[in-house]
Each structure stands twice: as structure tokens, then as C-alpha cells.
Design a protein around this motif. Structure first.
Motif, mmCIF file in Angstrom:
data_model
loop_
_atom_site.group_PDB
_atom_site.id
_atom_site.type_symbol
_atom_site.label_atom_id
_atom_site.label_comp_id
_atom_site.label_asym_id
_atom_site.label_seq_id
_atom_site.Cartn_x
_atom_site.Cartn_y
_atom_site.Cartn_z
ATOM 1 N N PRO A 304 42.055 44.598 43.270
ATOM 2 C CA PRO A 304 43.223 44.311 42.056
ATOM 3 C C PRO A 304 42.848 45.614 41.091
ATOM 4 N N THR A 443 41.359 36.702 36.947
ATOM 5 C CA THR A 443 42.071 37.858 36.887
ATOM 6 C C THR A 443 41.817 38.804 38.266
ATOM 7 N N THR A 445 39.422 37.782 40.252
ATOM 8 C CA THR A 445 38.811 36.719 41.087
ATOM 9 C C THR A 445 39.738 35.579 40.531
ATOM 10 N N ASP A 446 39.402 34.287 41.210
ATOM 11 C CA ASP A 446 39.854 33.157 40.851
ATOM 12 C C ASP A 446 38.904 32.646 40.025
ATOM 13 N N ARG A 450 35.971 34.101 43.540
ATOM 14 C CA ARG A 450 36.574 34.537 44.947
ATOM 15 C C ARG A 450 37.432 35.950 44.591
ATOM 16 N N VAL A 451 37.362 36.942 45.169
ATOM 17 C CA VAL A 451 37.937 38.163 44.838
ATOM 18 C C VAL A 451 39.623 38.108 45.464
ATOM 19 N N ALA A 452 40.377 38.483 44.860
ATOM 20 C CA ALA A 452 41.694 38.217 45.018
ATOM 21 C C ALA A 452 42.072 39.121 46.202
ATOM 22 N N GLY A 453 42.750 38.546 47.262
ATOM 23 C CA GLY A 453 42.988 39.172 48.386
ATOM 24 C C GLY A 453 41.947 39.534 49.301
ATOM 25 N N HIS A 454 40.928 39.058 49.049
ATOM 26 C CA HIS A 454 39.597 39.394 50.114
ATOM 27 C C HIS A 454 38.857 38.315 50.229
ATOM 28 N N TYR A 458 33.014 37.533 47.180
ATOM 29 C CA TYR A 458 32.905 36.909 46.023
ATOM 30 C C TYR A 458 31.953 37.523 44.925
#
Length: 495
Positions: A304, A443, A445-446, A450-454, A458
């Protein structure tokens, strides 16, 4: 040098509060896990010589460097407990060793008020849930407790009592603070049965008496005893990326390239480990360093855009003098915390008496370290020339004026209520050991890291937090406990 390849169900990078909590919860769930830690083990063996001290510094004090801002001595190059990294407006100190920052910190465990929590994390996490479930769990995991009355009333802690008296004269509330300390071991320091460490304030580079409840001796030891955790010290991660034959972010797992080094930093062997679940818990500096490099080199180009943002540092360092003489060696770690929000409830100042073992004799010095809410305006950026993440901190930004004013008002009240005392220095720290953020929760992560789009990637450490307004260790641990629960659920259900 040939890169040896391995596989693991879960890989954790880093063994500080986030990594240790995660490792324990995975072990309890029967999940085989590899933990990579760049630093060495620091076993406290009863000799009283495991760590360097402020009075006898050597290479054990610094990570592969001949210098440290915490000593004027020239050091031998060694994989010591603290890395110093210069930045633009803010320098960083980062822990190194099995147990991470818990090895060389005061172990101060502070619960932020609801107002402070709302200011930093309220848009992502529910304060009531955290207070009712995750902060108590964090305290239990760490085993923290305030200084007992008999220790507090001893001659070793006269400086703490002197500070409390001054606070009362100024009408500033104070209380004993929870600390990750074995108080029976401190009692043995007092009687001479153990080497004097905490009672002499000799704890900046580690605690030789074994009185510190560092994670290598608590959570990590429990996880290793299960047979499910493989801790690999002296393993420095050089790169992460998608597993061979997969595309970035498609859920096909990750490769982690790392070097095994010796205690002088020389590469001994090179390795690659492949895993479907990768947890970055390398601390604020380490996690930002790994992720920013992966994005810049194209290994994980879809990370991100907000990565590296919302870096906060609320640390306050002050010293006052001109009061009655207190201990020439001031007992530690921080025993009491003052919390002053009288003049500005939105920016309460927290001050903890911080031991200064070489305070000038006869001058009645008291040093404090604490926090004041400050905007998270720092940014990590990848510098290709240094091949590293560099922190930019706008130290002169007008947004910090309110925080500075709050500190000044509290110190002025103390000086006015205690005639003869004066403030020797006061600053929002420009060399930060409590810097957090860069991978903001909710932002990048959730809400559980959890990393966004991956999928399968984590983050569980202080880089998730854009500040706490108080020393962050307890909040890092509480957030890690919450995130680890969800990670274990993902692993065991195959989500």
C-alpha cells in the motif's frame, strides 16, 4: 556462497513483544513455527557479566557499531543489544537480540486513557474490548507488577520517593507503574545475593542480575519448551518476496532470504525459507525496513501507498536539579509515573522517574522519561543509496508546539512548588526508543495486522501503532495478543 532452502508452516521475523506473543500462541495451537532473530541470545548465567553497563560500556552495547549515543566510549564491533540509526530530524534506537527490546528497556507497562487511545487507535479498535480482554491478557503474559512497598521504601529508591514528594507539593497525581521486573531478584540485589543492577540504575544495556522479565526468559522460553518453535538467532533478513513460481500478492506464499552471521557480523551461511504465512514482528525500524525495501526493489510492488506513514514519537526526556541530594546511584527501573492533564486534558504529560547512575553528586538531579501526545507526522522512506529505510521527522513543525507547551507547564509547576529546583533540559526525544508506526493498523493492514492485498503476510509489532501517548510496550503486547488470536484462526482453519 550457496543459499540453502527450507520450508516452514509459519515464519516470524523478530522476537520482541509482538513476535514473542505470536510465537507462544502458535506453539500453544500446535503450529510449527520458525522465528528469525538478527541478534544473539543473552543468557543471564549468574556471573553478573552478561551485558555491558553504562559504567563499563563495550561492543555489547551497540549493534555492529563503534559508537552509541548512550556512551562516549569507542566500542569494538559486536552484535550488541541496541542499534543506532541516524535519521532526518529523528534518530532511532532499536533492540537486537532474542527478546528484542525487552532486553534493554525499563519494561514500563502503561495503560493509555480512553482519550489517548481514541486519539491514536480509536478509529480501528474498541477501547472497551481492549481494556476488558486484551490489556489484562497482556499483563498476564508479561507478568508485570508495580514496585513492592518494602523495595520502594528502601534506601535504594530514595530518588523515586523524592520525586513523589515533589509531585505532591505541585498537586500532580502519581501512582506506581507496572513493570516487567522480578522483584524477588531485586531484593537479592539489595542484599548482595545478586549483582547490583536495577538498584544502581544499570539497566540501559541489559540487566545482569536477571531481574528483568525479558521475553527470552518468559514467553519465548515457554514457546520453545513446547517443541513447536525453532528460534534461529543471528539470522538477518535481507529480502522478502513471493515464493518461487508465484506472483506478488496472489496468496502463493513468501520466500525469506536471510544470512546467518557470527557475533562480529560476518556472514557464515546464506539461507532461503519458504512459507505460506509470514509474520513481520521486527519492530518499527525492522519491519518498515523490510517492507519498504521489498516495494522499492519490485519484490512486492503492490504494497500500500501508505506504507511508511504515520510514524509517531511521544517520548519526553527531562532533567531537573537544585533539589535535596538523592541517591548517587538511583534505583530503577522507573518506579512511579506522574500524569498531569490539569492545564491541557487533550495533551496530558506522563513522566516516569528514570535512573541516571552517573548523575552529578551533590546536586540533587532527577531525570524523567515519559510521553506527551504528539501528532504522528514522521515518515519512513526507502533510500537507495543507503539501501535502508530512513525516518524523516519534521521536528520544527508548528503542530508540535502544543506538546512542548504541555511539557513546559508541568515542569514549571514542579519547579514553582519546589523552591530551588530548576529544569536543566527538556525535549521531545530526538533519539527515540519508543518510535512507533509506519504500517498503520486499519490502513496498510486490516484491524488485526493482515497486509492489504497480500494474503498470508502479517505485521504484528509496534509499527502498527501511530502512537499511544504513553510508553507503548503494553499496548504493543495487547494488540499482538488480539492479532495472534486471528492469525492462529487463519492457520488452523486454512483461511
Amino acid at each position: 556462497m550457496v543459499r540453502e532452502q527450507h520450508r516452514a508452516d509459519v515464519v516470524i521475523v523478530g522476537s520482541g513483544y509482538g513476535g514473542a506473543v505470536t510465537a507462544l500462541r502458535l506453539a500453544e495451537a500446535g503450529v510449527d513455527t520458525v522465528l528469525l532473530e538478527r541478534g544473539r541470545r543473552w543468557p543471564v548465567d549468574g556471573s553478573g557479566t552478561t551485558f555491558a553497563t553504562q559504567t563499563a560500556p563495550d561492543g555489547r552495547a551497540a549493534w555492529l557499531s563503534r559508537s552509541s549515543p548512550l556512551t562516549d566510549a569507542e566500542l569494538d564491533v559486536y552484535c550488541g543489544v541496541l542499534e543506532f540509526v541516524p535519521g532526518d530530524g529523528m534518530n532511532l534506537l532499536a533492540g537486537a537480540g532474542v527478546g528484542g527490546a525487552s532486553l534493554a528497556s525499563n519494561g514500563t507497562m502503561c495503560l493509555p486513557s480512553e482519550e489517548l487511545f481514541a486519539h491514536t487507535l480509536g478509529a480501528v479498535l474498541d477501547y472497551r474490548e481492549m481494556v476488558e480482554r486484551w490489556y489484562p491478557q497482556a499483563r498476564e503474559l508479561i507478568g508485570c507488577a508495580p514496585i513492592p512497598d518494602d523495595v520502594y521504601e528502601s534506601s535504594f529508591y530514595r530518588s523515586a520517593r523524592s520525586f513523589a514528594d515533589q509531585l505532591e507539593r505541585a498537586g500532580i497525581p502519581w501512582s506506581k507503574v507496572d513493570l516487567a521486573v522480578d522483584w524477588d531478584a531485586v531484593r537479592e540485589e539489595m542484599t548482595g545475593a545478586r549483582v547490583r543492577s536495577h538498584v544502581d540504575g544499570l539497566n540501559v544495556f541489559g540487566v545482569n542480575s536477571g531481574a528483568q522479565l525479558s521475553l527470552d526468559r518468559t514467553l519465548l522460553a515457554r514457546a520453545e519448551a513446547s517443541g513447536r518453535l525453532d528460534v534461529r538467532p543471528l539470522s538477518t533478513v535481507t529480502e522478502i518476496g513471493p515464493a518461487d513460481g508465484t506472483a506478488p500478492g496472489d496468496g502463493g506464499g513468501y520466500r525469506v532470504d536471510y544470512d546467518r552471521i557470527d557475533e562480529r557480523g560476518e556472514i557464515v551461511s546464506r539461507h532461503r525459507i519458504v512459507t505460506p504465512r509470514l509474520v513481520l514482528a521486527a519492530g518499527t525500524l525492522g519491519t518498515n525496513r523490510i517492507l519498504l525495501r521489498a516495494r522499492a526493489t519490485g519484490a512486492l510492488p503492490g504494497l500500500p501507498a501508505a506504507l511508511g506513514s504515520r510514524v509517531g514519537n511521544s517520548e519526553v526526556i527531562t532533567a531537573r536539579t537544585g533539589m535535596a541530594e538523592n541517591n548517587p546511584r538511583q534505583g530503577g527501573p522507573c518506579a512511579i509515573i506522574a500524569q498531569d492533564g490539569k492545564d491541557d486534558p487533550a495533551r496530558p504529560v506522563s513522566l516516569l522517574n528514570f535512573p541516571w547512575p552517573d548523575a552529578p553528586a551533590g546536586e540533587g538531579w532527577i531525570t524523567t522519561i515519559g510521553s506527551v501526545p504528539a501528532p504522528a507526522l514522521g515518515v519512513f522512506r526507502y533510500d537507495p543509496d543507503r539501501d535502508d529505510a530512513v525516518l524523516s521527522w519534521p521536528v520544527d513543525d508548528p503542530a508540535f508546539a502544543g506538546a512542548r507547551a504541555s511539557i513546559t507547564r508541568t515542569l514549571d509547576r514542579l519547579d514553582e512548588a519546589n523552591p530551588g529546583s530548576r529544569t536543566a533540559f527538556s525535549r521531545i526525544g530526538t533519539t527515540g526508543g519508543n518510535v512507533v508506526g509506519g504500517v498503520p493498523l486499519g490502513t496498510v493492514t486490516d484491524d488485526v495486522g493482515r497486509v492489504a492485498g497480500h494474503p498470508g503476510l502479517y505485521v504484528i509489532d509496534g509499527s502498527l501503532l501511530p502512537g499511544t501517548g504513553v510508553p507503548p510496550a503494553l499496548t504493543v503486547t495487547a494488540v499482538a495478543a488480539r492479532s495472534a488470536r486471528h492469525l492462529v484462526g487463519d492457520v488452523t482453519t486454512g483461511a
